[in-house]
Structures are given as C-alpha cells and as structure tokens.
Write a protein that holds these residues in place. Structure first.
Motif, PDB file in Angstrom:
ATOM      1  N   VAL A  79       0.829  -1.207   0.000  1.00 59.85           N
ATOM      2  CA  VAL A  79       0.000   0.000   0.000  1.00 59.85           C
ATOM      3  C   VAL A  79       0.862   1.254   0.000  1.00 59.85           C
ATOM      4  O   VAL A  79       0.505   2.270  -0.622  1.00 59.85           O
ATOM      5  CB  VAL A  79      -0.976  -0.021   1.202  1.00 59.85           C
ATOM      6  N   PRO A 267      -3.772  -4.396  -0.502  1.00 59.78           N
ATOM      7  CA  PRO A 267      -3.955  -2.934  -0.511  1.00 59.78           C
ATOM      8  C   PRO A 267      -5.234  -2.505  -1.235  1.00 59.78           C
ATOM      9  O   PRO A 267      -5.952  -1.624  -0.765  1.00 59.78           O
ATOM     10  CB  PRO A 267      -2.703  -2.443  -1.241  1.00 59.78           C
ATOM     11  N   ALA A 285      -4.637  -2.287   6.011  1.00 58.77           N
ATOM     12  CA  ALA A 285      -3.902  -3.157   5.088  1.00 58.77           C
ATOM     13  C   ALA A 285      -3.074  -4.184   5.858  1.00 58.77           C
ATOM     14  O   ALA A 285      -2.996  -5.359   5.468  1.00 58.77           O
ATOM     15  CB  ALA A 285      -2.996  -2.315   4.194  1.00 58.77           C
TER      16      ALA A 285
END
Length: 337
Positions: A79, A267, A285
């Motif tokens: 992410v 993500p 995440a």
C-alpha cells in the motif's frame, strides 16, 4: 459524512479486522492433520510431554505468528509503494528485491555455502540488500530520486535476476534444484522462534513508524508537485519509505521465500472497505494482509492433507481470483485507485 461519523466508521472497520485476525489465528492453531478443540488448548500447553504440545508450540503457533507478520508486512509495503508510485500494479516484489534474494539463495545452494551451517535466510537477505542498494543508487540523479526510473530499474533487475536463477538452475543437480524450487514457492516452516518473534516485532514497529508518514502519503496522492507545494519534502519521504519497505520486504523474503500477490491484492481490498485515507488505510492493510495469509496457510495445510501445498501456490491462485473480482468492482471503475 461528518468527521465524527467517519471516525466511528473507521474505528468499527478496524475493530472488525482486528477481531477477525484474532479468530483466524485461533482457528489456525486447532486445524490441521491433527485437529484440536479450542477448549483443549490450555491443557495441551500445560503438558509439555504430549505430542499435541509439540505440534502446537513448534509448528502451529510459529506458523501462525509468521503468517501474521509476513502477510501484514507485505500488504503494508504494497500500500505504501502503490502510494509512492501512484500505480495500482506496484507490489513489494516489483522493485526486484525478490529476484535479488532468489539469486542469493540460489548461489548459496549451488555453491554449497548453505551446507556450512549458515541459514538460507542470511543469503536471501544479502541478495535483497544488494538489489536495494542498486535500485537506490541507480535511481538518484542530481540528488533527486526519480520514482519512474526506480520502478523501471527494479523491473529490469527482476528480469536479470530471473535469468541468472534459471542459468544456475540449469547447471545444478536434481537435489539442489529441488531446494531452489521449494524456496521460490514460499514456506512458513521456520522453526527458530527467535526469528519468528523478531520478525513479528519488527513488523509491528514498522507499522507504527509508517503511520507517522500517513499525512505526507495523503498529500502525495495529489502528485509530487502538488505535495511539494503543500510543504512536503517528497524526495526525503520517498527515500525513507523506500528504505523501510525494501528492508521489510527483504526480511520477509529471507525468512519465508517468495510469497506473491499479498502485497498487490490486499492494498486494493483494504481501499475498497475503508477508503484511501492513509491514517486508517495503513493499519487496515496490515490487518487484512495478516488475515489473508493465515487463511492461505490453513488452506495449504488441509487441501491435500496429510501433504502440504506451498503457500505461494495458494496465494497465487486465490490472490489472482480476488484481484479479478476487485477489478470488476464499480468502485475500481470509478477511479478509486
């Protein structure tokens, strides 16, 4: 939606993810070739002489903790890197770190260094460090780091590393070839509890550190130029986050081999359920990545029990299916990513 209602929504979603992580971890402890009842776990832990105690303390607890640490770390790194590059297809392995680690491990197996008491994780991390150094130094020009150039260099290093690994595999014997293939498919069979708990501690610390960069990451969603106008030193932020994510990815690869799709899929999934604000996206995440890898490990243990599938096979299959489903979402088509 008011700020108060947003805060309540984020708290609820993170609480649900945390609860699911706890439940998934407990389920992981009792499922397998030798099933347990959750109510029997305390008595099993109090009887060190039993076979069940050995299975629980030496196999399932370390595997569950390792899945939690690696799944959370890879998802967190994914992410962050997708935010830095503003590219939904970037994942922790895109920068060639997995390729460098694979070259290190392959060289150790082919040359026999792995037979001299040095763990493969050492050579994997060394190979990852070399790749990190190359990508970092080759991406800097005029004291500025180009994210586009970094991405291209990482991809090229990944292709070169794959070719080197295939070359070495073509020159080795069947026994060494089996070891190389087994490592590249990923495994959570780490038996050293010191390594397992150290990686868990590092992953939690890195989560706390990266949350400190949530505001700059939110600003960089607008682009580097606009983020600089908002007073964000994007060059320093990108360098710090690149180093953090690269070292974390290298550590995960060194311990468990190459486990794909976690850093790419989770993500996107986290953005779908909680939004794009990095203040809540980062912990979301991490939690979702940990849950995903724990369940992939459970499936790897039970699908063809008593045999076990490599966890990289499970993450690849289910990760790919999940990604196709996510891409079909209207929110993705609306430009969430």
């Amino acid at each position: 939606m008011s700020r108060k209602r947003k805060g309540m929504k984020y708290t609820l979603m993170l609480s649900i993810s945390a609860l699911l992580l706890v439940l998934s971890s407990l389920f992981s402890l009792v499922i397998g070739e030798v099933p347990f009842s959750l109510a029997d776990v305390p008595s099993i832990l109090s009887d060190p002489s039993s076979m069940e105690h050995g299975i629980l303390t030496h196999i399932r607890i370390p595997r569950t903790i390792l899945a939690m640490a690696i799944g959370g770390s890879l998802s967190l790194c994914g992410v962050i890197l997708q935010g830095i590059y503003r590219n939904p297809l970037v994942e922790p392995y895109t920068l060639g770190i997995s390729g460098g680690a694979a070259v290190g491990v392959t060289l150790a197996i082919v040359t026999g260094l792995a037979m001299k008491g040095i763990p493969l994780s050492f050579f994997g991390f060394a190979g990852a460090l070399v790749t990190i150094f190359l990508v970092y130094t080759l991406s800097i020009r005029n004291n500025r780091m180009s994210t586009g150039k970094m991405l291209l260099i990482g991809v090229m290093i990944s292709f070169i590393s794959s070719s080197v690994v295939m070359l070495l595999m073509s020159l080795t014997n069947a026994e060494q070839l089996h070891g190389i293939i087994f490592w590249t498919m990923g495994s959570l069979n780490e038996t050293d509890n010191t390594v397992v708990f150290t990686l868990l501690g590092i992953s939690v610390i890195m989560l706390g550190v990266t949350i400190l960069f949530a505001v700059p990451l939110n600003a960089m969603r607008l682009g580097e130029a606009k983020a600089r106008h908002l007073g964000i030193n994007t060059t320093v932020i990108i360098r710090i986050l690149f180093i953090i994510t690269s070292l974390m990815t290298g550590s995960c690869i060194a311990v468990a081999g190459i486990i794909g799709f976690v850093g790419l899929i989770m993500p996107h999934f986290s953005r779908l359920i909680i939004g794009t604000d990095y203040r809540v996206l980062l912990p979301s995440a991490f939690l979702n990545g940990a849950i995903f890898l724990i369940w992939c490990d459970i499936l790897a243990r039970i699908i063809i029990s008593p045999n076990e599938l490599p966890i990289g096979v499970i993450t690849g299959i289910f990760g790919g299916i999940t990604f196709i489903i996510i891409l079909s979402s209207r929110r993705i088509k609306a430009g969430l990513l």
